[in-house]
Design an enzyme around this catalytic site. Structure first.
Site, PDB file in Angstrom:
ATOM      1  N   HIS A 130       0.814  -1.215   0.000  1.00  0.00           N
ATOM      2  CA  HIS A 130       0.000   0.000   0.000  1.00  0.00           C
ATOM      3  C   HIS A 130       0.850   1.268   0.000  1.00  0.00           C
ATOM      4  CE1 HIS A 130      -3.631   2.455   1.039  1.00  0.00           C
ATOM      5  NE2 HIS A 130      -4.225   1.466   0.430  1.00  0.00           N
ATOM      6  N   ASP A 191      -7.400   4.487   8.857  1.00  0.00           N
ATOM      7  CA  ASP A 191      -8.735   4.445   8.247  1.00  0.00           C
ATOM      8  C   ASP A 191      -8.949   3.188   7.406  1.00  0.00           C
ATOM      9  OD1 ASP A 191      -9.705   6.837   9.305  1.00  0.00           O
ATOM     10  OD2 ASP A 191      -8.772   8.033   7.743  1.00  0.00           O
ATOM     11  N   GLU A 302     -12.816  13.240  12.899  1.00  0.00           N
ATOM     12  CA  GLU A 302     -12.153  13.587  11.650  1.00  0.00           C
ATOM     13  C   GLU A 302     -12.964  14.678  10.953  1.00  0.00           C
ATOM     14  OE1 GLU A 302     -10.866  10.595   8.932  1.00  0.00           O
ATOM     15  OE2 GLU A 302      -9.737   9.453  10.439  1.00  0.00           O
TER      16      GLU A 302
END
Length: 551
Positions: A130, A191, A302
């Site tokens: 990632h 997240d 957030e």
């Protein structure tokens, strides 16, 4: 009768003499040049033969190592290791190691260490792939597939201070599912949960829980590390503390995380998930900052920026319920710059009534647009794994494996309004390419002894431009347009001296890295010289280069 034309010394023409002597001199010169050329060709051939022999012998020397796992030289495997989520950089390794034990990793690194600085081999640990700019790639080197690491099962320990022991190649989603069986869960998240432990701990691991518990690197008790010399070291704050803090946020420069002990807390079963909108940035940030210091308010805080989005609240209705459906239907988002505050309150079913009252009380102290209050209730797992649910949808449409030119910034609280005025006002024209996150974190929850770099203020904001590019587009959703926008943002930050630091940083020169680390640079270099003196580890970060000598 033979006629001889004799040359007499007194009558011989000098030019004739030169003509007689030059051919001999030219012949000698040609012989010398041919000799030198031949010698150089022979010399260079010897070097080439030696290099080719060394390079060709490397795969054999790797294959001969006593491993439980194996090396793969398969083209498909190498191609996969040369890609990442960013989908912009490709560097093919020589081979991919699929380790079955920590010893496999240690033996491989020790072998490369013993080859010395004359070997070009470097090593990159790859988790779920990632990274964004080739950070987990190793051109012509060894990529370690950390997900194949087969160490002890996830082990959960209860008691007053619960924790879990996991492999560095374990995915956070698997840790969540296993710890929930004991009514426990990690305290701090990212997240997206389909990332490995080693990957997030090498950066920081930041999400909406960081204001309370700090990033994931603030929630680690102990680690097992394989250093750049192939040594296996257990470390914690009290044992090999320098290595412990070096590796956390260290971008893979000092060691490979093979095991970690993660702190846990009692897990909820449900989540109240809330969204509200603001038009005024000052009001929006004031409410965010108020909430991160409020006692027992929300468990996740957030926010994100919305610009030029049509039918926003209608889209929210697919997952959320408006508090006032009539007023919500009248709200128009077209052509406006809006700021969304996203909140979550964890609870168990038996506490539903009390939690609802608490949420209502805390919301009453905020100054959002009243008609934009949307809420829903989801399971704890569905909330934490929400991005993966979106991933599945995007994959089905072929929209996941596209370039992701993300830009993540830490911005000091004192400069966030300057940043917003210029960037959201003049540079960013829309947010349809992907979300733009923005939320504050409390620096007191971050350990300054780690390698991660943050602004020099008690409160700073994470601002993340999470764009996806359409490969064939030359317009605002194309890669070049988004990269140019990122460049303009960074140039403004530098020109305005905002004191911004990149999160998941990427630079192309060591001078830029030195500027990034600032006062920490000398410590960072010193740690590198101790734990990875040949610069074998994480070459894809581009911080240090492995020296090449011929001896």
């Amino acid at each position: 009768m033979f006629n001889f034309n004799l040359l007499h010394p007194l009558t011989t023409n000098i030019s004739s003499l030169k003509k007689l002597r030059y051919p001999t001199f030219n012949l000698v010169n040609e012989y010398n040049i041919l000799f030198i050329k031949g010698f150089m060709i022979l010399f260079l051939s010897c070097i080439t033969i030696r290099l080719n022999f060394c390079i060709s012998s490397i795969p054999f020397s790797l294959k001969s190592l006593p491993l439980e796992g194996h090396f793969s030289f398969d083209e498909h495997v190498l191609k996969n290791a040369a890609r990442d989520f960013g989908n912009r950089y490709q560097s093919y390794p020589m081979t991919v190691l699929n380790p079955k034990s920590v010893s496999d990793i240690a033996v491989t690194i020790k072998h490369i260490w013993n080859l010395g600085p004359s070997s070009e081999l470097a090593v990159a640990a790859r988790g779920h792939g990632h990274s964004l700019q080739g950070q987990a790639q190793a051109h012509g080197g060894v990529v370690i597939n950390m997900e194949s690491l087969n160490v002890d099962e996830i082990k959960v320990y209860g008691g007053e201070f619960p924790y879990v022991d996991v492999s560095g190649g374990e995915l956070w989603i698997n840790i969540l599912n296993e710890t929930l069986r004991y009514g426990l869960a990690p305290r701090s998240w990212t997240d997206y949960l389909h990332l490995t432990v080693g990957g997030t701990l090498s950066n920081a691991g930041v999400s909406g829980q960081a204001f309370r518990h700090g990033p994931q690197i603030s929630n680690v008790q102990k680690m097992e590390i394989v250093t750049g010399t192939g040594e296996v070291v257990n470390c914690s704050e009290d044992q090999n503390g320098e290595l412990f803090h070096s590796v956390l946020g260290g971008l893979g420069q000092f060691g490979i995380i093979t095991k970690a002990r993660i702190l846990l807390e009692p897990a909820p079963t449900m989540v109240k998930w809330i969204r509200v909108l603001y038009t005024d940035f000052t009001t929006f940030t004031r409410d965010q900052e108020k909430l991160i210091f409020a006692e027992k308010a929300f468990d996740y805080i957030e926010g994100f920026v919305i610009k030029n989005r049509t039918g926003l609240l209608n889209n929210w209705r697919l997952s959320f319920s408006p508090q006032d459906p009539v007023q919500a239907s009248k709200f128009k988002s077209d052509g406006r710059t809006l700021f969304c505050l996203e909140l979550a309150k964890y609870f168990s079913l038996e506490d539903t009534f009390e939690v609802s009252q608490e949420v209502e009380k805390h919301l009453s102290h905020l100054n959002y647009i009243s008609s934009t209050l949307f809420q829903t209730e989801v399971t704890y797992v569905d909330f934490l794994d929400r991005v993966h649910i979106s991933e599945v949808k995007l994959r089905s449409k072929g929209l996941w494996d596209v370039p992701h030119p993300w830009l993540n910034l830490f911005i000091p609280k004192s400069k966030i309004h300057n940043f917003a005025e210029v960037v959201f006002g003049n540079i960013v024209k829309g947010t349809s390419n992907g979300p733009v996150l923005i939320y504050p974190v409390n620096k007191s929850k971050w350990d300054k002894r780690t390698s991660v770099v943050t602004p020099d203020e008690d409160i700073f904001y994470l601002v993340a431009f999470l764009a996806s590019a359409v490969p064939s587009s030359n317009g605002p959703d194309g890669l070049e347009y988004i990269l140019n926008q990122n460049k303009r943002i960074l140039e403004y930050c530098e020109r305005a001296h905002l004191g911004v630091k990149q999160y998941l940083p990427h630079y192309t020169t060591q001078e830029e890295w030195q500027t990034h680390y600032g006062p920490k640079w000398e410590i960072f270099k010193q740690r590198k010289s101790i734990y990875d003196p040949l610069a074998i580890l994480a070459p894809g970060q581009g911080i240090f280069s492995k020296s090449i000598t011929f001896s």
